[in-house]
Design an enzyme around this catalytic site. Structure first.
Site, mmCIF file in Angstrom:
data_model
loop_
_atom_site.group_PDB
_atom_site.id
_atom_site.type_symbol
_atom_site.label_atom_id
_atom_site.label_comp_id
_atom_site.label_asym_id
_atom_site.label_seq_id
_atom_site.Cartn_x
_atom_site.Cartn_y
_atom_site.Cartn_z
ATOM 1 N N TYR A 33 0.888 -1.121 -0.011
ATOM 2 C CA TYR A 33 -0.044 -0.104 0.123
ATOM 3 C C TYR A 33 0.837 1.174 0.106
ATOM 4 O O TYR A 33 0.485 2.245 -0.215
ATOM 5 C CB TYR A 33 -1.094 -0.015 1.263
ATOM 6 C CG TYR A 33 -1.951 -1.193 1.319
ATOM 7 C CD1 TYR A 33 -1.975 -2.018 0.340
ATOM 8 C CD2 TYR A 33 -2.630 -1.279 2.663
ATOM 9 C CE1 TYR A 33 -2.997 -3.228 0.613
ATOM 10 C CE2 TYR A 33 -3.618 -2.308 2.587
ATOM 11 C CZ TYR A 33 -3.724 -3.247 1.592
ATOM 12 O OH TYR A 33 -4.613 -4.317 1.952
ATOM 13 N N HIS A 59 1.133 -11.638 1.884
ATOM 14 C CA HIS A 59 -0.110 -11.025 0.977
ATOM 15 C C HIS A 59 -0.718 -11.769 -0.015
ATOM 16 O O HIS A 59 -1.828 -11.534 -0.216
ATOM 17 C CB HIS A 59 0.695 -9.639 0.592
ATOM 18 C CG HIS A 59 -0.454 -8.610 0.274
ATOM 19 N ND1 HIS A 59 0.022 -7.354 0.297
ATOM 20 C CD2 HIS A 59 -1.675 -8.341 -0.128
ATOM 21 C CE1 HIS A 59 -0.743 -6.615 -0.185
ATOM 22 N NE2 HIS A 59 -2.152 -7.163 -0.184
#
Length: 283
Positions: free
Chosen positions: A48, A104
């Protein structure tokens, strides 16, 4: 606030603030506003590119670090040198530990990555371990080859795609589901379903609040994201009422087994492993 109890005894808030697609300054302000509004769960990720902003927002809020449940995720290109990646993540977040650390994506050498997370867990740098976007067979691969079974699996989940089969599997290992796209990626047709409109009128809530309440009662940890302070407050205003069993069952009829994110693992592997990102370059 309501809490989920993880399989290692750790208690995790059922709702938090998500920071996906937020720029560092936006993430800082969203985290600050969320913590000020009563949230105690914050979700971010290496990819992010806003971990530093998240860390600043936490400090700015004045909330004690031990009262915040902090979640971040490691990118597949980091799995081979994950010990360093974990240290870098802690530095960016300006903290000594992460409450939940997640792989992730189920690509690359994820077993090596998970084993490095286990070492961080034993060292107290991580309080719980998780997997994101892992299908059931790869979750089982981790369980079969690693020492500490995951506490959490983060996947897409919403009334059109409630992950019923996966949740039954996770329950065998006392693993909790954490839902992204909890409102269906902003799909107005989902949030606008008649059942939510009817229940919103009954309880004096918005349709979105009814959907989020459904998640919590279904046992899903949720991380709706927003950079609007009013929306952040509204999303958290779901703990003063409860849906009946009949209403939960009625919402359950919306299951279409339809997801919004449909990239294959093969395509994901090509995309994720081709991205060499300088995570420490973020603001």
């Amino acid at each position: 606030m309501e809490y989920a109890t993880l399989n290692n005894g750790l208690k995790m808030p059922m709702e938090g603030i998500g920071t996906f697609l937020l720029q560092p300054a936006e993430a800082e302000e969203s985290v600050y506003q969320a913590l000020k509004a009563g949230y105690r769960l914050v979700d971010t990720a290496n990819a992010y590119m806003n971990e530093k902003g998240v860390g600043r927002g936490m400090k700015k809020s004045g909330v004690k670090r031990e009262d915040i449940f902090l979640v971040t995720k490691l990118w597949p290109t980091e799995y081979e040198d994950e010990a360093k990646a974990i240290e870098d993540t802690l530095k960016r977040l300006d903290t000594d530990y992460v409450d939940l650390l997640i792989l992730h994506q189920p690509v690359g050498n994820y077993l090596a990555g998970y084993k490095a997370m286990e070492e961080a867990y034993k060292a107290g740098k991580v309080k719980a371990l998780g997997l994101s976007n892992f299908p059931q067979e790869r979750i089982q691969d981790v369980i079969d080859h690693c020492e500490i079974k995951p506490q959490m699996v983060q996947v897409e989940a919403h009334p059109y795609y409630p992950q019923t089969e996966l949740k039954a599997y996770l329950a065998k290992y006392e693993m909790v589901l954490m839902a992204w796209y909890p409102l269906g990626h902003g799909d107005k047709s989902l949030v606008g379903e008649e059942v939510f409109t009817k229940l919103a009128e009954k309880y004096g809530k918005t349709n979105a609040q009814i959907v989020l309440r459904w998640h919590v009662q279904a046992g899903n940890v949720i991380i709706p994201g927003s950079k609007n302070a009013d929306h952040i407050k509204d999303n958290f205003n779901i703990f003063d009422f409860a849906l009946t069993e009949e209403e939960m069952a009625e919402i359950g009829k919306l299951d279409k087994n339809t997801r919004y994110y449909n990239m294959s693992l093969e395509d994901a592997a090509k995309n994720y492993l081709s991205l060499q990102i300088d995570f420490n370059a973020q603001e």
